[in-house]
Design a protein around this motif. Structure first.
Motif, PDB file in Angstrom:
ATOM      1  N   GLN A 164     -33.174  22.195 -37.899  1.00  0.00           N
ATOM      2  CA  GLN A 164     -32.847  21.031 -37.083  1.00  0.00           C
ATOM      3  C   GLN A 164     -33.973  19.999 -37.119  1.00  0.00           C
ATOM      4  OE1 GLN A 164     -31.750  22.368 -33.159  1.00  0.00           O
ATOM      5  NE2 GLN A 164     -29.892  23.383 -33.869  1.00  0.00           N
ATOM      6  N   ILE A 165     -35.222  20.463 -37.157  1.00  0.00           N
ATOM      7  CA  ILE A 165     -36.345  19.534 -37.302  1.00  0.00           C
ATOM      8  C   ILE A 165     -36.282  18.869 -38.674  1.00  0.00           C
ATOM      9  CG2 ILE A 165     -38.847  19.288 -37.366  1.00  0.00           C
ATOM     10  CD1 ILE A 165     -37.781  19.904 -34.605  1.00  0.00           C
ATOM     11  N   TYR A 216     -30.082  16.893 -30.362  1.00  0.00           N
ATOM     12  CA  TYR A 216     -29.651  17.153 -31.752  1.00  0.00           C
ATOM     13  C   TYR A 216     -28.189  16.790 -31.931  1.00  0.00           C
ATOM     14  CZ  TYR A 216     -29.088  19.569 -36.199  1.00  0.00           C
ATOM     15  OH  TYR A 216     -28.818  19.863 -37.499  1.00  0.00           O
ATOM     16  N   GLY A 261     -28.647  16.926 -42.748  1.00  0.00           N
ATOM     17  CA  GLY A 261     -27.746  16.182 -41.889  1.00  0.00           C
ATOM     18  C   GLY A 261     -26.360  16.016 -42.483  1.00  0.00           C
ATOM     19  N   ARG A 288     -33.892  16.047 -38.657  1.00  0.00           N
ATOM     20  CA  ARG A 288     -34.460  14.860 -38.016  1.00  0.00           C
ATOM     21  C   ARG A 288     -35.377  14.103 -38.979  1.00  0.00           C
ATOM     22  NH1 ARG A 288     -33.682  15.026 -32.385  1.00  0.00           N
ATOM     23  NH2 ARG A 288     -33.031  17.053 -31.563  1.00  0.00           N
ATOM     24  N   LEU A 311     -27.402  12.991 -32.716  1.00  0.00           N
ATOM     25  CA  LEU A 311     -27.924  12.319 -33.900  1.00  0.00           C
ATOM     26  C   LEU A 311     -26.803  11.722 -34.735  1.00  0.00           C
ATOM     27  CD1 LEU A 311     -30.714  14.817 -35.026  1.00  0.00           C
ATOM     28  CD2 LEU A 311     -31.036  12.532 -34.068  1.00  0.00           C
ATOM     29  N   TRP A 356     -27.719   6.538 -40.002  1.00  0.00           N
ATOM     30  CA  TRP A 356     -29.126   6.173 -39.910  1.00  0.00           C
ATOM     31  C   TRP A 356     -29.547   5.218 -41.011  1.00  0.00           C
ATOM     32  CZ3 TRP A 356     -32.184   6.674 -35.824  1.00  0.00           C
ATOM     33  CH2 TRP A 356     -31.743   7.522 -34.805  1.00  0.00           C
ATOM     34  N   GLN A 397     -34.557  10.281 -40.471  1.00  0.00           N
ATOM     35  CA  GLN A 397     -35.523   9.204 -40.301  1.00  0.00           C
ATOM     36  C   GLN A 397     -35.913   8.597 -41.649  1.00  0.00           C
ATOM     37  OE1 GLN A 397     -39.769   9.778 -38.958  1.00  0.00           O
ATOM     38  NE2 GLN A 397     -38.998   8.686 -37.148  1.00  0.00           N
ATOM     39  N   ASP A 432     -36.281   6.392 -34.149  1.00  0.00           N
ATOM     40  CA  ASP A 432     -36.708   7.642 -33.508  1.00  0.00           C
ATOM     41  C   ASP A 432     -35.585   8.682 -33.582  1.00  0.00           C
ATOM     42  OD1 ASP A 432     -37.699   9.711 -31.999  1.00  0.00           O
ATOM     43  OD2 ASP A 432     -37.717   8.604 -30.105  1.00  0.00           O
ATOM     44  N   THR A 433     -35.711   9.614 -34.494  1.00  0.00           N
ATOM     45  CA  THR A 433     -34.721  10.682 -34.623  1.00  0.00           C
ATOM     46  C   THR A 433     -35.160  11.959 -33.937  1.00  0.00           C
ATOM     47  OG1 THR A 433     -35.695  11.365 -36.739  1.00  0.00           O
ATOM     48  CG2 THR A 433     -33.869   9.788 -36.826  1.00  0.00           C
ATOM     49  N   PHE A 434     -36.285  11.914 -33.232  1.00  0.00           N
ATOM     50  CA  PHE A 434     -36.841  13.128 -32.626  1.00  0.00           C
ATOM     51  C   PHE A 434     -36.596  13.214 -31.123  1.00  0.00           C
ATOM     52  CE2 PHE A 434     -39.013  12.715 -36.620  1.00  0.00           C
ATOM     53  CZ  PHE A 434     -39.114  14.027 -37.070  1.00  0.00           C
ATOM     54  N   GLN A 478     -23.966  11.330 -40.374  1.00  0.00           N
ATOM     55  CA  GLN A 478     -25.283  11.068 -39.811  1.00  0.00           C
ATOM     56  C   GLN A 478     -26.156  10.299 -40.797  1.00  0.00           C
ATOM     57  OE1 GLN A 478     -26.155  15.248 -38.995  1.00  0.00           O
ATOM     58  NE2 GLN A 478     -26.185  14.821 -36.798  1.00  0.00           N
TER      59      GLN A 478
END
Length: 293
Positions: free
Chosen positions: A199-200, A290, A262, A203, A293, A270, A207, A284-286, A266
Motif C-alpha cells: 500500500q505504501i 488508502y 495502483g 502511494r 486514493l 493522479w 505520486q 499528497d498521496t500519503f 487511480q
C-alpha cells in the motif's frame, strides 16, 4: 509532441551494446512476461524491490546465463535516443525552476542510462524485461529503448507523449528521492507486512504519476510541447498499467492485496490531477486514506 529545436540533456549515458553477466533469467511464457510488466512498468524506487517482486510471483524458471551482444543502433533507435534526451532535458528545466520556486533547494538532475539487453546498476543487475526503473543508489533512470517499441504490442499504448510519461514518471521518483519521500517510504515499508508495504508502494507510484503530470503541464507552459491527442495517449498508457488491468490479463482476476502500483483508475486520476494543476503541492498521496486514493 512538439520537440523540434529542443535541447538535449548532458546527463545521458549510453551503455547500449555493453553486455555482461546476467544473474537472473525469467521464463514461463506470456503469463510470466505480463506479471513482470505488472510489477515493473513505470516501476518504483529500487531494482531490489523489482527483482523481489518478480521472484515472489513464482512465474517461470529462474536461471543463470551470460550474454554477449552485437548491437548496432538503427535510425529509429537513434531517433528515440534523441527524443529521450530531449524529454530528460525538459524535466531538468521544469524541476530546476520548480525547486527554486518552491524553496526546495537546488535541483540535482538524475542521469539517464540507455542500455540494451542487460545492465549493471547501483541497485543490482537488470535485464530489459525489468522495464524502465529508477535507482536511488546512483540517482539514475535506466531504460532500454526497445520498451517504447514494445508498448503498443504489449499493452496497447503508443505515442511520444506516452513515452515521455514513462520517463517523467521515473524522474518523479528522483524528485521523491531528493525530497526525502522515497527513503522515508522505503524505511516504513521495511517495518510493515507485505500487504501494508504494498500500500505504501502504491502511494509512491501514484505520486510519481502525479509528478509526471505536473512536469507535462509545466513543460507545455514553457515550451508549448503538447499537441492534439497527446494527453489522450498518456491517459491510455496510464489506464493500461494499473495492477488490476494487468492481473486480469495475466490471471483473469484481481489480487488486491498484491497491488503495488495502483488501479488503472487511480493512475489515470493522479496523472490527470498533475496535468490539470501543474502544482507539485497538490500531490499528497500519503495523507488520504488508502481507500480514497
Amino acid at each position: 509532441m512538439r520537440m523540434d529545436g529542443r535541447r538535449q540533456s548532458g546527463n545521458m549515458v549510453d551503455r547500449r551494446g555493453i553486455s555482461g553477466k546476467t544473474k537472473l533469467g525469467i521464463g514461463g511464457g506470456i503469463v510470466g512476461i505480463i506479471v513482470v510488466a505488472a510489477v515493473t512498468l513505470l516501476s518504483g524506487g529500487s531494482l531490489g524491490d523489482v527483482l523481489g517482486n518478480v521472484m515472489g510471483q513464482g512465474s517461470g524458471m529462474m536461471s543463470q546465463y551470460s550474454t554477449q551482444e552485437n548491437y548496432t543502433p538503427t535510425a529509429e533507435d537513434e531517433r528515440l535516443a534523441t527524443f529521450a534526451s530531449q524529454v530528460l532535458a525538459g524535466t531538468e528545466d521544469v524541476w530546476t525552476r520548480e525547486f527554486q520556486r518552491q524553496g526546495w533547494g537546488e535541483y540535482s538532475a538524475p542521469k539517464m542510462i540507455l542500455f540494451n539487453g542487460s545492465v549493471n546498476s547501483g541497485c543490482g543487475h537488470a535485464t530489459s524485461q525489468t522495464g524502465p526503473f529508477y535507482c536511488s543508489a546512483d540517482q539514475a533512470v535506466y531504460i532500454d529503448l526497445d520498451f517504447f517499441k514494445d508498448m503498443d504490442s504489449s499493452i496497447g499504448a503508443d505515442g511520444e507523449f506516452a513515452y515521455a510519461y514513462v520517463i517523467a514518471h521515473e524522474v518523479g521518483h528522483h524528485v521523491q528521492y531528493l525530497l526525502g519521500t522515497l527513503d522515508e517510504a522505503h524505511n516504513r515499508m521495511s517495518q510493515l507486512s507485505e500487504t501494508e508495504a504494498n500500500q505504501i508502494s502504491v502511494r509512491l507510484e501514484l505520486q510519481a504519476d502525479f509528478y509526471a503530470g505536473v512536469w507535462a503541464a509545466l513543460d507545455n507552459e514553457m515550451f508549448n510541447s503538447i499537441e492534439e491527442g497527446d494527453v489522450e495517449n498518456a491517459i491510455n498508457a496510464a489506464s493500461k498499467i494499473g495492477d488490476d488491468y494487468l492481473q486480469k490479463k495475466a490471471y483473469g482476476r484481481e489480487i488486491p492485496e498484491s497491488f503495488n502500483h495502483g488501479r488503472s483508475e487511480q493512475r489515470v486520476r493522479w496523472l490527470s490531477r498533475g496535468l490539470k494543476t501543474g502544482n507539485p503541492n497538490y500531490g499528497d498521496t500519503f495523507s488520504p486514506s488508502y481507500s480514497s486514493l
